[in-house]
Design a protein around this motif. Structure first.
Motif, PDB file in Angstrom:
ATOM      1  N   GLN A 170       0.531  -1.049  -0.127  1.00  0.00           N
ATOM      2  CA  GLN A 170      -0.349  -0.120   0.454  1.00  0.00           C
ATOM      3  C   GLN A 170       1.111   1.473  -0.011  1.00  0.00           C
ATOM      4  O   GLN A 170       0.373   2.340  -0.631  1.00  0.00           O
ATOM      5  CB  GLN A 170      -1.150  -0.098   1.045  1.00  0.00           C
ATOM      6  CG  GLN A 170      -2.069  -1.066   1.287  1.00  0.00           C
ATOM      7  CD  GLN A 170      -2.794  -0.862   2.362  1.00  0.00           C
ATOM      8  OE1 GLN A 170      -1.995  -0.979   3.370  1.00  0.00           O
ATOM      9  NE2 GLN A 170      -4.041  -2.162   2.533  1.00  0.00           N
ATOM     10  N   ALA A 171       1.861   1.026   0.653  1.00  0.00           N
ATOM     11  CA  ALA A 171       2.578   2.190   1.110  1.00  0.00           C
ATOM     12  C   ALA A 171       3.998   3.157  -0.785  1.00  0.00           C
ATOM     13  O   ALA A 171       3.623   4.014  -0.832  1.00  0.00           O
ATOM     14  CB  ALA A 171       3.416   2.027   2.126  1.00  0.00           C
ATOM     15  N   HIS A 172       4.077   1.226  -1.304  1.00  0.00           N
ATOM     16  CA  HIS A 172       4.754   1.623  -1.790  1.00  0.00           C
ATOM     17  C   HIS A 172       3.591   2.240  -3.354  1.00  0.00           C
ATOM     18  O   HIS A 172       4.171   3.991  -3.970  1.00  0.00           O
ATOM     19  CB  HIS A 172       4.978   0.695  -2.883  1.00  0.00           C
ATOM     20  CG  HIS A 172       5.696   0.768  -4.427  1.00  0.00           C
ATOM     21  ND1 HIS A 172       7.675   0.968  -4.387  1.00  0.00           N
ATOM     22  CD2 HIS A 172       5.403  -0.290  -4.934  1.00  0.00           C
ATOM     23  CE1 HIS A 172       7.328   0.909  -5.536  1.00  0.00           C
ATOM     24  NE2 HIS A 172       6.679   0.642  -6.239  1.00  0.00           N
ATOM     25  N   VAL A 173       2.493   1.390  -3.469  1.00  0.00           N
ATOM     26  CA  VAL A 173       1.420   2.256  -5.071  1.00  0.00           C
ATOM     27  C   VAL A 173       1.528   3.945  -4.229  1.00  0.00           C
ATOM     28  O   VAL A 173       0.853   4.609  -5.232  1.00  0.00           O
ATOM     29  CB  VAL A 173       0.500   1.181  -4.836  1.00  0.00           C
ATOM     30  CG1 VAL A 173      -0.678   1.603  -5.887  1.00  0.00           C
ATOM     31  CG2 VAL A 173       0.719  -0.016  -5.153  1.00  0.00           C
ATOM     32  N   GLN A 174       0.614   4.058  -3.046  1.00  0.00           N
ATOM     33  CA  GLN A 174       0.941   5.799  -3.047  1.00  0.00           C
ATOM     34  C   GLN A 174       1.314   6.199  -3.293  1.00  0.00           C
ATOM     35  O   GLN A 174       1.664   7.425  -3.901  1.00  0.00           O
ATOM     36  CB  GLN A 174       0.145   5.631  -1.160  1.00  0.00           C
ATOM     37  CG  GLN A 174      -1.435   4.745  -1.349  1.00  0.00           C
ATOM     38  CD  GLN A 174      -1.546   5.071   0.416  1.00  0.00           C
ATOM     39  OE1 GLN A 174      -1.666   5.769   0.825  1.00  0.00           O
ATOM     40  NE2 GLN A 174      -1.319   3.948   0.759  1.00  0.00           N
ATOM     41  N   SER A 175       2.570   5.998  -2.369  1.00  0.00           N
ATOM     42  CA  SER A 175       4.028   6.491  -3.238  1.00  0.00           C
ATOM     43  C   SER A 175       4.619   6.829  -4.709  1.00  0.00           C
ATOM     44  O   SER A 175       4.621   8.454  -5.042  1.00  0.00           O
ATOM     45  CB  SER A 175       5.372   6.213  -2.036  1.00  0.00           C
ATOM     46  OG  SER A 175       6.466   6.748  -2.413  1.00  0.00           O
ATOM     47  N   MET A 176       3.696   5.325  -4.751  1.00  0.00           N
ATOM     48  CA  MET A 176       4.459   5.849  -6.762  1.00  0.00           C
ATOM     49  C   MET A 176       3.410   6.985  -7.502  1.00  0.00           C
ATOM     50  O   MET A 176       3.330   7.870  -8.269  1.00  0.00           O
ATOM     51  CB  MET A 176       4.462   4.737  -6.920  1.00  0.00           C
ATOM     52  CG  MET A 176       5.859   3.618  -6.740  1.00  0.00           C
ATOM     53  SD  MET A 176       7.101   4.673  -7.438  1.00  0.00           S
ATOM     54  CE  MET A 176       7.580   5.133  -5.597  1.00  0.00           C
TER      55      MET A 176
END
Length: 139
Positions: free
Chosen positions: A54-60
């Motif tokens: 979740q953190a990765h997708v939101q950050s990207m």
């Protein structure tokens, strides 16, 4: 200060990517090619991995929106960053991960979005080939 004033942002994003590679066998992913784009579901039964996904997708998505390039081993990311205003991206958090939908009116960009989803699925299946096949664990 680098990375739009957040030197730690890029380093933190890379740490998350490395953790996802290392734990790729704990991730499941489905890809559906839809008219004009792609819909993916990426999930894990391990809460720490779910949080990383979740953190990765939101950050990207935030990086793309802000034009803050993120260098990775990817054939598709440069095109996606250069054409950020030519495709739509949305996501929905799930209890175990995230659903992402990306669409465009441009058939060439649709092909890039679909290729990107296959590229990410390959990483999920095999891990990062430069990290020993993802056998390393972070917990």
């Amino acid at each position: 200060m680098m990375d739009g004033g957040m030197m730690g942002g890029k380093m933190q994003d890379m740490q998350i990517v490395h953790q996802l590679f290392a734990n790729h066998s704990l991730i499941r992913r489905t890809v559906e090619e839809i008219p004009g784009g792609v819909r993916t579901v990426t999930e894990s039964d391990i809460p720490q991995v779910t949080s990383l996904i979740q953190a990765h997708v939101q950050s990207m998505h935030q990086r793309v929106d802000e034009g803050r390039w993120f260098a990775m081993m990817s054939r598709t990311l440069p095109t996606m960053f250069r054409n950020a205003n030519r495709y739509q991206r949305e996501f929905e958090l799930t209890p175990k991960g995230i659903v992402v939908t990306k669409t465009s009116d441009d058939p060439n960009l649709v092909a890039v979005l679909q290729e990107h989803s296959r590229e990410i699925s390959d990483y999920v299946d095999r891990g990062n080939p430069w990290m020993g096949g993802g056998r390393m664990r972070w917990w």
